[in-house]
Design a protein around this motif. Structure first.
Motif, PDB file in Angstrom:
ATOM      1  N   UNK A  44       0.828  -1.192   0.000  1.00 61.27           N
ATOM      2  CA  UNK A  44       0.000   0.000   0.000  1.00 61.27           C
ATOM      3  C   UNK A  44       0.872   1.254   0.000  1.00 61.27           C
ATOM      4  N   UNK A  45       0.238   2.396  -0.299  1.00 64.28           N
ATOM      5  CA  UNK A  45       0.951   3.657  -0.222  1.00 64.28           C
ATOM      6  C   UNK A  45       1.386   3.918   1.217  1.00 64.28           C
ATOM      7  N   UNK A  46       2.551   4.517   1.365  1.00 63.45           N
ATOM      8  CA  UNK A  46       3.063   4.823   2.694  1.00 63.45           C
ATOM      9  C   UNK A  46       2.353   6.031   3.289  1.00 63.45           C
ATOM     10  N   UNK A  47       2.044   5.926   4.572  1.00 62.21           N
ATOM     11  CA  UNK A  47       1.558   7.092   5.316  1.00 62.21           C
ATOM     12  C   UNK A  47       2.726   8.009   5.638  1.00 62.21           C
ATOM     13  N   UNK A  48       3.855   7.404   5.933  1.00 60.37           N
ATOM     14  CA  UNK A  48       5.112   8.104   6.205  1.00 60.37           C
ATOM     15  C   UNK A  48       6.235   7.241   5.664  1.00 60.37           C
ATOM     16  N   UNK A  49       7.206   7.839   5.021  1.00 62.56           N
ATOM     17  CA  UNK A  49       8.412   7.125   4.614  1.00 62.56           C
ATOM     18  C   UNK A  49       9.616   7.987   4.971  1.00 62.56           C
ATOM     19  N   UNK A  50      10.691   7.333   5.383  1.00 61.59           N
ATOM     20  CA  UNK A  50      11.891   8.056   5.822  1.00 61.59           C
ATOM     21  C   UNK A  50      13.129   7.344   5.299  1.00 61.59           C
ATOM     22  N   UNK A  51      14.060   8.115   4.757  1.00 62.60           N
ATOM     23  CA  UNK A  51      15.370   7.605   4.371  1.00 62.60           C
ATOM     24  C   UNK A  51      16.430   8.384   5.130  1.00 62.60           C
ATOM     25  N   UNK A  70       5.761  11.404   1.873  1.00 61.36           N
ATOM     26  CA  UNK A  70       4.352  11.120   2.116  1.00 61.36           C
ATOM     27  C   UNK A  70       3.716  11.957   3.225  1.00 61.36           C
ATOM     28  N   UNK A  71       4.490  12.757   3.933  1.00 61.74           N
ATOM     29  CA  UNK A  71       3.934  13.615   4.977  1.00 61.74           C
ATOM     30  C   UNK A  71       3.443  14.921   4.368  1.00 61.74           C
ATOM     31  N   UNK A  72       4.309  15.586   3.626  1.00 60.47           N
ATOM     32  CA  UNK A  72       3.920  16.784   2.887  1.00 60.47           C
ATOM     33  C   UNK A  72       3.596  16.391   1.448  1.00 60.47           C
ATOM     34  N   UNK A  73       3.232  17.369   0.642  1.00 65.28           N
ATOM     35  CA  UNK A  73       2.864  17.089  -0.754  1.00 65.28           C
ATOM     36  C   UNK A  73       4.057  16.633  -1.587  1.00 65.28           C
ATOM     37  N   UNK A 113      -5.065   8.910   6.064  1.00 62.95           N
ATOM     38  CA  UNK A 113      -4.687   9.327   7.416  1.00 62.95           C
ATOM     39  C   UNK A 113      -4.735  10.841   7.536  1.00 62.95           C
ATOM     40  N   UNK A 114      -5.069  11.343   8.731  1.00 63.50           N
ATOM     41  CA  UNK A 114      -4.990  12.780   8.970  1.00 63.50           C
ATOM     42  C   UNK A 114      -3.538  13.203   9.201  1.00 63.50           C
ATOM     43  N   UNK A 115      -3.285  14.476   8.999  1.00 64.11           N
ATOM     44  CA  UNK A 115      -1.928  14.970   9.159  1.00 64.11           C
ATOM     45  C   UNK A 115      -1.361  14.760  10.548  1.00 64.11           C
ATOM     46  N   UNK A 116      -2.187  14.922  11.582  1.00 64.18           N
ATOM     47  CA  UNK A 116      -1.668  14.785  12.941  1.00 64.18           C
ATOM     48  C   UNK A 116      -1.142  13.378  13.192  1.00 64.18           C
ATOM     49  N   UNK A 117      -1.771  12.369  12.565  1.00 61.14           N
ATOM     50  CA  UNK A 117      -1.323  10.995  12.757  1.00 61.14           C
ATOM     51  C   UNK A 117       0.037  10.773  12.089  1.00 61.14           C
ATOM     52  N   UNK A 118       0.210  11.327  10.899  1.00 59.01           N
ATOM     53  CA  UNK A 118       1.498  11.197  10.212  1.00 59.01           C
ATOM     54  C   UNK A 118       2.626  11.755  11.082  1.00 59.01           C
ATOM     55  N   UNK A 119       2.379  12.907  11.707  1.00 58.78           N
ATOM     56  CA  UNK A 119       3.399  13.515  12.557  1.00 58.78           C
ATOM     57  C   UNK A 119       3.623  12.695  13.825  1.00 58.78           C
ATOM     58  N   UNK A 120       2.559  12.097  14.349  1.00 64.42           N
ATOM     59  CA  UNK A 120       2.680  11.321  15.581  1.00 64.42           C
ATOM     60  C   UNK A 120       3.538  10.073  15.384  1.00 64.42           C
ATOM     61  N   UNK A 121       3.436   9.441  14.204  1.00 63.21           N
ATOM     62  CA  UNK A 121       4.187   8.203  13.972  1.00 63.21           C
ATOM     63  C   UNK A 121       5.558   8.456  13.344  1.00 63.21           C
ATOM     64  N   UNK A 122       5.812   9.681  12.918  1.00 61.55           N
ATOM     65  CA  UNK A 122       7.074   9.989  12.242  1.00 61.55           C
ATOM     66  C   UNK A 122       8.307   9.618  13.074  1.00 61.55           C
TER      67      UNK A 122
END
Length: 273
Positions: free
Chosen positions: A179-186, A205-208, A249-258
């Protein structure tokens, strides 16, 4: 008639120069066609596609350069340097096997409005540059500049591989893989004396649009990349990013799991040989 239901024309390019000239001639009514996976989602109608499947140059790969038509499956199978581990991981974890078999590096970087593109944050963390072909010739620019939309046909991406540099990648989805990532980090860093230097952190995936996060990089520089430092870096990133809301997902959730996702990316970096 609805323009989205009309059948577009497909021209097959024989060389990179031929593709560039045809795309310049078509202007906004034309678009390059490689894997085609973005077409299922893009709302923009296209009158003529310029097919790139005959251009062997765009499929050429090396130790530190990857052609724009290289598929995610091919990237995932390459024996990459530890400095490039994030790229292989991003390719391997993205989408489903059927999509990875046709989706290309160039398509991932060129799909405007595709915040979830997995290869983009990976290549940003690798400090990648891209070769672009235009009617004025070819030139190489940094990836961040390319993402801002200078135009031209993407030919390849490249990244350096210093001996003591490593990278890692992690993503979070709603249910599981594919599935598409809610958050991805490298994350990419040089390790000397047990401490990190030259850290690069890119969040997708957090911002546009995926981007580097200097605040997170500063939080990790000079640390042993332990879990506490990783979470602190994630919190620093969450404090400066403007998260988007969507149906997943809402934005607040993306930031919470980042912070958790960033810590996983750091852990992945440390697993590299």
């Amino acid at each position: 008639m609805n323009p989205l239901l009309t059948r577009p024309r497909v021209d097959v390019a024989g060389t990179v120069d031929e593709a560039v000239d045809r795309l310049a001639e078509l202007g906004p009514d034309g678009a390059p066609l490689a894997g085609g996976t973005w077409l299922m989602r893009s709302p923009e109608p296209v009158g003529t596609f310029v097919a790139l499947h005959r251009l062997a140059e765009l499929r050429t790969t090396g130790a530190d350069v990857w052609g724009a038509s290289t598929t995610h499956t091919a990237l995932a199978a390459l024996p990459l340097h530890p400095a490039h581990r994030a790229l292989g991981r991003a390719a391997r974890l993205s989408a489903f096997p059927q999509v990875r078999n046709v989706a290309t590096l160039g398509g991932n970087l060129c799909a405007r409005g595709f915040a979830e593109a997995d290869l983009t944050p990976a290549l940003l963390a690798l400090d990648a540059t891209v070769e672009v072909a235009t009617t004025a010739g070819r030139h190489r620019i940094d990836l961040d500049g390319f993402l801002r939309g200078p135009g031209g046909l993407l030919v390849s991406a490249a990244a350096p591989a210093p001996a003591n540099r490593r990278s890692g990648y992690a993503r979070l989805t709603v249910r599981g893989g594919g599935e598409y990532a809610l958050v991805s980090v490298a994350v990419s860093a040089e390790l000397a004396g047990g401490l990190a230097a030259g850290v690069r952190v890119a969040v997708g995936s957090v911002e546009e649009q995926a981007r580097r996060v200097p605040e997170a990089e500063a939080a990790l520089n000079g640390t042993p990349l332990d879990p506490d430092a990783a979470r602190a870096a994630g919190e620093a990133a969450a404090a400066v990013l403007s998260a988007r809301d969507d149906l997943l997902a809402p934005g607040w959730y993306r930031l919470a799991v980042l912070p958790t996702v960033l810590a996983r990316a750091v852990a992945d970096l440390l697993e590299s040989p």
